[in-house]
Write a protein that holds these residues in place. Structure first.
Motif, PDB file in Angstrom:
ATOM      1  N   SER A   1       0.846  -1.183   0.000  1.00  0.00           N
ATOM      2  CA  SER A   1       0.000   0.000   0.000  1.00  0.00           C
ATOM      3  C   SER A   1       0.886   1.238   0.000  1.00  0.00           C
ATOM      4  N   CYS A   2       0.371   2.349  -0.548  1.00  0.00           N
ATOM      5  CA  CYS A   2       1.205   3.531  -0.706  1.00  0.00           C
ATOM      6  C   CYS A   2       0.427   4.789  -0.363  1.00  0.00           C
ATOM      7  N   GLU A   3       1.071   5.694   0.366  1.00  0.00           N
ATOM      8  CA  GLU A   3       0.498   6.996   0.687  1.00  0.00           C
ATOM      9  C   GLU A   3       1.589   8.046   0.538  1.00  0.00           C
ATOM     10  N   ILE A   4       1.340   9.084  -0.270  1.00  0.00           N
ATOM     11  CA  ILE A   4       2.319  10.138  -0.515  1.00  0.00           C
ATOM     12  C   ILE A   4       1.757  11.467  -0.020  1.00  0.00           C
ATOM     13  N   GLN A   5       2.565  12.179   0.764  1.00  0.00           N
ATOM     14  CA  GLN A   5       2.228  13.532   1.207  1.00  0.00           C
ATOM     15  C   GLN A   5       3.310  14.474   0.701  1.00  0.00           C
ATOM     16  N   ALA A   6       2.900  15.485  -0.058  1.00  0.00           N
ATOM     17  CA  ALA A   6       3.851  16.423  -0.654  1.00  0.00           C
ATOM     18  C   ALA A   6       3.690  17.802  -0.027  1.00  0.00           C
ATOM     19  N   PHE A   7       4.813  18.426   0.292  1.00  0.00           N
ATOM     20  CA  PHE A   7       4.828  19.766   0.880  1.00  0.00           C
ATOM     21  C   PHE A   7       5.635  20.684  -0.030  1.00  0.00           C
ATOM     22  N   LEU A   8       5.065  21.839  -0.357  1.00  0.00           N
ATOM     23  CA  LEU A   8       5.729  22.830  -1.189  1.00  0.00           C
ATOM     24  C   LEU A   8       6.127  24.011  -0.319  1.00  0.00           C
ATOM     25  N   THR A   9       7.433  24.162  -0.090  1.00  0.00           N
ATOM     26  CA  THR A   9       7.900  25.136   0.904  1.00  0.00           C
ATOM     27  C   THR A   9       7.803  26.578   0.444  1.00  0.00           C
TER      28      THR A   9
ATOM     29  N   LYS B   1      -4.303  23.809  -9.822  1.00  0.00           N
ATOM     30  CA  LYS B   1      -3.691  23.340 -11.065  1.00  0.00           C
ATOM     31  C   LYS B   1      -2.771  22.134 -10.861  1.00  0.00           C
ATOM     32  N   ARG B   2      -3.041  21.361  -9.848  1.00  0.00           N
ATOM     33  CA  ARG B   2      -2.236  20.162  -9.610  1.00  0.00           C
ATOM     34  C   ARG B   2      -3.127  18.921  -9.557  1.00  0.00           C
ATOM     35  N   TRP B   3      -4.239  18.995 -10.285  1.00  0.00           N
ATOM     36  CA  TRP B   3      -5.205  17.913 -10.268  1.00  0.00           C
ATOM     37  C   TRP B   3      -4.689  16.649 -10.943  1.00  0.00           C
ATOM     38  N   ASP B   4      -3.638  16.794 -11.792  1.00  0.00           N
ATOM     39  CA  ASP B   4      -3.180  15.629 -12.539  1.00  0.00           C
ATOM     40  C   ASP B   4      -2.240  14.740 -11.740  1.00  0.00           C
ATOM     41  N   TYR B   5      -1.926  15.099 -10.506  1.00  0.00           N
ATOM     42  CA  TYR B   5      -1.104  14.235  -9.668  1.00  0.00           C
ATOM     43  C   TYR B   5      -1.994  13.356  -8.791  1.00  0.00           C
ATOM     44  N   ARG B   6      -1.530  12.155  -8.501  1.00  0.00           N
ATOM     45  CA  ARG B   6      -2.316  11.189  -7.734  1.00  0.00           C
ATOM     46  C   ARG B   6      -2.119  11.347  -6.231  1.00  0.00           C
ATOM     47  N   PHE B   7      -1.616  12.472  -5.821  1.00  0.00           N
ATOM     48  CA  PHE B   7      -1.397  12.727  -4.399  1.00  0.00           C
ATOM     49  C   PHE B   7      -1.599  14.208  -4.142  1.00  0.00           C
ATOM     50  N   GLY B   8      -1.852  14.544  -2.892  1.00  0.00           N
ATOM     51  CA  GLY B   8      -2.157  15.917  -2.546  1.00  0.00           C
ATOM     52  C   GLY B   8      -0.932  16.724  -2.162  1.00  0.00           C
ATOM     53  N   PHE B   9      -1.119  18.067  -2.149  1.00  0.00           N
ATOM     54  CA  PHE B   9      -0.048  18.985  -1.799  1.00  0.00           C
ATOM     55  C   PHE B   9      -0.480  19.842  -0.613  1.00  0.00           C
ATOM     56  N   SER B  10       0.490  20.177   0.218  1.00  0.00           N
ATOM     57  CA  SER B  10       0.272  21.099   1.326  1.00  0.00           C
ATOM     58  C   SER B  10       1.281  22.226   1.220  1.00  0.00           C
ATOM     59  N   ALA B  11       0.888  23.414   1.717  1.00  0.00           N
ATOM     60  CA  ALA B  11       1.775  24.572   1.650  1.00  0.00           C
ATOM     61  C   ALA B  11       2.741  24.583   2.823  1.00  0.00           C
ATOM     62  N   GLY B  12       3.967  25.062   2.579  1.00  0.00           N
ATOM     63  CA  GLY B  12       4.956  25.212   3.634  1.00  0.00           C
ATOM     64  C   GLY B  12       5.630  23.896   4.005  1.00  0.00           C
ATOM     65  N   ARG B  13       6.392  23.965   5.063  1.00  0.00           N
ATOM     66  CA  ARG B  13       7.099  22.780   5.557  1.00  0.00           C
ATOM     67  C   ARG B  13       6.222  22.043   6.567  1.00  0.00           C
ATOM     68  N   PRO B  14       6.419  20.748   6.715  1.00  0.00           N
ATOM     69  CA  PRO B  14       5.658  20.040   7.755  1.00  0.00           C
ATOM     70  C   PRO B  14       6.038  20.572   9.138  1.00  0.00           C
ATOM     71  N   GLU B  15       5.042  21.046   9.893  1.00  0.00           N
ATOM     72  CA  GLU B  15       5.327  21.658  11.190  1.00  0.00           C
ATOM     73  C   GLU B  15       5.873  20.647  12.183  1.00  0.00           C
ATOM     74  N   ASP B  16       5.331  19.457  12.146  1.00  0.00           N
ATOM     75  CA  ASP B  16       5.751  18.436  13.104  1.00  0.00           C
ATOM     76  C   ASP B  16       5.989  17.140  12.344  1.00  0.00           C
ATOM     77  N   LEU B  17       7.246  16.933  11.943  1.00  0.00           N
ATOM     78  CA  LEU B  17       7.573  15.730  11.189  1.00  0.00           C
ATOM     79  C   LEU B  17       7.346  14.475  12.024  1.00  0.00           C
ATOM     80  N   ALA B  18       7.521  14.584  13.330  1.00  0.00           N
ATOM     81  CA  ALA B  18       7.327  13.423  14.207  1.00  0.00           C
ATOM     82  C   ALA B  18       5.891  12.922  14.160  1.00  0.00           C
TER      83      ALA B  18
END
Length: 477
Positions: free
Chosen positions: A405-413, A424-441
């Motif tokens: 199984s696969c799950e991708i989380q993308a962050f655009l800093t 305009k990122r509908w053609d990717y099979r995963f979602g995007f979030s703005a900025g850096r991950p606040e809590d990587l843990a």
């Protein structure tokens, strides 16, 4: 450390043979190391002990540099990780050789100040030691070609000059920031090691049997690498990308017989392009999967004038250069041993993650795959085939019940809002979030942040590749 400790213990009890053994009648104590009150200095003894310790350290220095080393496979430590031992041994050798010199200088100074007493008759201790070539003089003997101490030993001034050269080339130019920014300067000046070994063998005639194992392993490794580097490759494709974004070169290499290249996911190769430099070999992670018929590399340009910058210029001009390949290297990524695999990938560090995900897509395993992408913007994905490759991986993993199984989380800093991140990122099979991950843990340990609906498997493997701060944050998490 235990080897060095054993060396010190052995030589501290050794009875050194010096010039006084030339006499047929000797006093009960050596007058060259004893003052008028009968007090004996051990400066000479410890100078020789540290010298023997230097022999041990120098013999170990070359071992971690062998890329095809059997020690790497036996200990389960990759070649790049073993370079930390090489660095530590290198600076330890510089420090120990400095101590070795200072002890000799201190001993010669001690002789000048403590050997004026009369041994009997008109013979002073200083005259006696001079007669048997065991009297040093500071600072004369540091650089003098004809020394007072053992007049036939002309290698001392030579080794002092080589030592200062070593401090500059191996010490200063090997600092991380200098090595990172001026790699060519580091690379070429590091070849002073040849002069260092020759001078050391001339200075310490017993050094040769210390060096047999370390230099022998290094020499065999060089033969293996030379043989690999001379092997022919098949079809080649070189393309340039980076219009408005990071300048990238996409390099694809096929084997001469068309068979799939043999490598493991997460490994890398050293590439040499004679059109750029005949001598330089640079490591790059493999982005293709082991089941594919070619080796694929995504190489980011580090600026005009650099090796990667010149490669990008060749790609833009449409030139297909000759490429020599040495590899693969690196420990295999044994993902099937774990119930959960987490990939934390930043920037161009996405390349080894692509190889890992390609392998997990083709080889079924009961493994949960999670990937955290941290990018400046989506241009790295859109201007190359990386985005298409990720889409293909996600589709196959989601539709194939036998695959992981696969799950991708993308962050655009560089994106400020989540709305902008998804536009305009509908053609990717995963979602995007703005900025850096606040809590990587919290991303890596979802079951430990109050959400009891998610349980983190105990056997989790974390792989991080990208900027050093991001990797350090992943390690702490």
């Amino acid at each position: 450390m235990s080897l060095i400790g054993s060396e010190i213990g052995f030589w501290s009890g050794h009875k050194w043979q010096d010039g006084t053994s030339k006499l047929t009648v000797l006093p009960f104590t050596d007058p060259c190391v004893t003052d008028s009150s009968g007090n004996t200095t051990k400066l000479q003894q410890w100078a020789r002990i540290v010298g023997q310790v230097n022999n041990i350290i120098l013999s170990l220095l070359a071992m971690p540099t062998a890329r095809s080393s059997v020690w790497s496979k036996m200990l389960g430590v990759s070649w790049e990780a073993m370079q930390q031992y090489h660095i530590v041994l290198g600076y330890l050798f510089m420090a120990a050789t400095f101590v070795h010199q200072v002890l000799w200088w201190a001993f010669w100074t001690w002789q000048q100040n403590n050997l004026d007493y009369n041994m009997g008759g008109d013979l002073t201790a200083k005259e006696f030691c001079k007669a048997v070539d065991s009297l040093g003089e500071m600072p004369h003997d540091v650089f003098a070609v004809t020394m007072r101490y053992h007049k036939d030993n002309f290698t001392n001034p030579l080794i002092v000059m080589v030592w200062w050269t070593m401090i500059l080339c191996m010490g200063v130019f090997a600092f991380y920031k200098i090595r990172r920014k001026f790699f060519e300067l580091f690379y070429y000046t590091h070849h002073v090691f040849i002069v260092i070994y020759i001078a050391a063998l001339w200075h310490a005639t017993s050094l040769w049997y210390f060096l047999i194992s370390g230099l022998g392993l290094w020499f065999v490794d060089r033969l293996i690498r030379f043989s690999r580097g001379c092997s022919l490759v098949g079809g080649l494709t070189l393309e340039a990308a980076g219009d408005g974004g990071p300048e990238l070169s996409s390099l694809e290499i096929r084997t001469l017989d068309g068979a799939p290249p043999v490598f493991e996911p997460g490994q890398y190769c050293f590439l040499n392009i004679p059109d750029i430099s005949i001598l330089q070999w640079h490591p790059f992670s493999i982005a293709s999967g082991p089941s594919e018929e070619s080796l694929r590399f995504y190489i980011r340009s580090m600026g005009k004038g650099t090796w990667t910058g010149q490669l990008h210029a060749l790609a833009e001009s449409g030139t297909v250069p000759v490429v020599n390949v040495d590899g693969p290297y690196g420990l295999p990524f044994e993902y099937w041993r774990y119930g959960r695999v987490i990939l934390v990938l930043g920037g161009i560090g996405i390349t080894p993650g692509l190889s890992i995900m390609e392998e997990m897509r083709r080889e079924p395993a009961d493994t949960e795959l999670e990937c955290v992408l941290i990018l400046r913007d989506e241009q790295l994905l859109g201007q190359t085939s990386i985005g298409e490759q990720l889409n293909r991986i996600v589709d196959d993993l989601d539709t194939n019940p036998r695959s992981s199984s696969c799950e991708i989380q993308a962050f655009l800093t560089r994106i400020e809002s989540s709305k902008d991140a998804t536009a305009k990122r509908w053609d990717y099979r995963f979602g995007f979030s703005a900025g850096r991950p606040e809590d990587l843990a919290s991303l890596l340990h979802p079951g430990e942040t109050g959400d009891t609906t998610q349980v983190r498997p105990k056997d989790t493997l974390l792989f991080a590749c990208g900027p050093a701060p991001m990797v350090a944050q992943a390690e702490r998490a």
